[in-house]
Design an enzyme around this catalytic site. Structure first.
Site, mmCIF file in Angstrom:
data_model
loop_
_atom_site.group_PDB
_atom_site.id
_atom_site.type_symbol
_atom_site.label_atom_id
_atom_site.label_comp_id
_atom_site.label_asym_id
_atom_site.label_seq_id
_atom_site.Cartn_x
_atom_site.Cartn_y
_atom_site.Cartn_z
ATOM 1 N N ASN A 30 30.282 46.778 33.072
ATOM 2 C CA ASN A 30 30.887 47.460 31.940
ATOM 3 C C ASN A 30 30.495 46.672 30.688
ATOM 4 O OD1 ASN A 30 32.170 49.238 33.727
ATOM 5 N ND2 ASN A 30 33.907 47.854 33.980
ATOM 6 N N HIS A 60 30.060 43.508 38.636
ATOM 7 C CA HIS A 60 30.924 43.904 39.757
ATOM 8 C C HIS A 60 30.068 44.217 40.987
ATOM 9 C CE1 HIS A 60 34.668 44.844 37.336
ATOM 10 N NE2 HIS A 60 33.778 44.958 36.374
ATOM 11 N N HIS A 103 30.118 39.850 33.243
ATOM 12 C CA HIS A 103 30.359 39.822 34.691
ATOM 13 C C HIS A 103 29.791 41.076 35.331
ATOM 14 C CE1 HIS A 103 33.831 41.670 32.657
ATOM 15 N NE2 HIS A 103 33.927 42.453 33.712
ATOM 16 N N GLN A 121 34.839 47.531 29.441
ATOM 17 C CA GLN A 121 34.861 46.063 29.534
ATOM 18 C C GLN A 121 36.161 45.534 28.945
ATOM 19 O OE1 GLN A 121 31.545 43.910 27.761
ATOM 20 N NE2 GLN A 121 32.332 41.935 28.473
ATOM 21 N N ASP A 125 37.592 39.843 42.798
ATOM 22 C CA ASP A 125 38.356 40.492 41.729
ATOM 23 C C ASP A 125 39.839 40.530 42.111
ATOM 24 O OD1 ASP A 125 37.455 42.787 39.328
ATOM 25 O OD2 ASP A 125 39.527 42.738 40.055
ATOM 26 N N ILE A 126 40.675 40.193 41.148
ATOM 27 C CA ILE A 126 42.113 40.101 41.414
ATOM 28 C C ILE A 126 42.764 41.480 41.619
ATOM 29 C CG2 ILE A 126 43.037 40.196 39.054
ATOM 30 C CD1 ILE A 126 44.589 37.610 39.711
HETATM 31 P P1 AMP Z 1 35.917 44.761 33.252
HETATM 32 O O1 AMP Z 1 36.804 45.946 33.114
HETATM 33 O O2 AMP Z 1 34.509 45.120 33.628
HETATM 34 O O3 AMP Z 1 36.006 43.831 32.045
HETATM 35 O O4 AMP Z 1 36.445 43.980 34.514
HETATM 36 C C1 AMP Z 1 37.253 42.875 34.464
HETATM 37 C C2 AMP Z 1 37.677 42.609 35.878
HETATM 38 O O5 AMP Z 1 38.211 41.306 35.943
HETATM 39 C C3 AMP Z 1 38.765 43.563 36.375
HETATM 40 O O6 AMP Z 1 38.281 44.248 37.538
HETATM 41 C C4 AMP Z 1 39.935 42.660 36.682
HETATM 42 O O7 AMP Z 1 40.662 43.049 37.817
HETATM 43 C C5 AMP Z 1 39.260 41.313 36.877
HETATM 44 N N1 AMP Z 1 40.080 40.173 36.595
HETATM 45 C C6 AMP Z 1 40.857 39.949 35.501
HETATM 46 N N2 AMP Z 1 41.458 38.757 35.592
HETATM 47 C C7 AMP Z 1 41.058 38.188 36.751
HETATM 48 C C8 AMP Z 1 41.324 36.952 37.413
HETATM 49 N N3 AMP Z 1 42.152 36.037 36.884
HETATM 50 N N4 AMP Z 1 40.736 36.716 38.601
HETATM 51 C C9 AMP Z 1 39.915 37.636 39.153
HETATM 52 N N5 AMP Z 1 39.608 38.810 38.575
HETATM 53 C C10 AMP Z 1 40.168 39.090 37.397
#
Ligand code: AMP
Ligand code: ZN
Length: 132
Positions: free
Chosen positions: A85, A100, A98, A92, A29-30
């Site tokens: 989420n 986590h 996805h 989400q 995760d970024i």
């Molecule tokens: P959610 O809130 O469950 O939709 O989580 C989305 C997750 O994706 C968040 O924790 C973000 O930090 C992560 N995220 C968004 N863009 C990227 C990316 N380019 N590379 C890796 N993780 C990402």
């Protein structure tokens, strides 16, 4: 359709890939909640966890189960949370399913969800059971 996580799974956008097989892809995760916070996704696009087809669900959860302890050990954690989420009101943000994996330690300061005093459990159980 342009989907960020579809693009990551295809290698069109860079990510810190930790695992890939025919059906699933995992990357860091970024904006990690903790060191080693990773996401596992199906390569096939679905918006929400409950839209994912049964075979992909099986593969994704299998990947989560196999990777999570390896991630935990690699980053020196002693536990982990697995979370999904599902839809915006639950947090989400990226509309590609996805899961986590969040490594944890005893002293990481992260709080678990608070419980509340139970109210009408019987009625709620009946409503849910009637909707199945
Ligand atoms: P959610 O809130 O469950 O939709 O989580 C989305 C997750 O994706 C968040 O924790 C973000 O930090 C992560 N995220 C968004 N863009 C990227 C990316 N380019 N590379 C890796 N993780 C990402
Ligand atoms: Zn997608």
């Amino acid at each position: 359709m342009t989907c960020l996580f579809c693009q990551i799974a295809k290698g069109e956008i860079p990510a810190q890939k930790i695992y890939e097989d025919g059906k699933t892809f995992a990357f860091l995760d970024i904006k990690p909640i903790s060191k080693g916070h990773a996401l596992v996704i199906p390569k096939a696009h679905s918006e929400h966890f409950d839209d994912m087809d049964a075979e992909d669900t099986h593969h994704v959860m299998d990947t989560v189960q196999r990777l999570a302890p390896k991630i935990m050990e690699a980053v020196g954690a002693s536990a982990y949370n697995v979370g999904v989420n599902v839809r915006p009101d639950a947090g989400q943000v990226v509309m590609h399913t996805h899961i986590h994996i969040i490594p944890r330690t005893a002293d990481d300061g992260l709080k678990s969800w608070p419980g509340q005093d139970a109210d009408n459990l019987d009625e709620i159980k009946d409503k849910i059971a009637a909707n199945l």
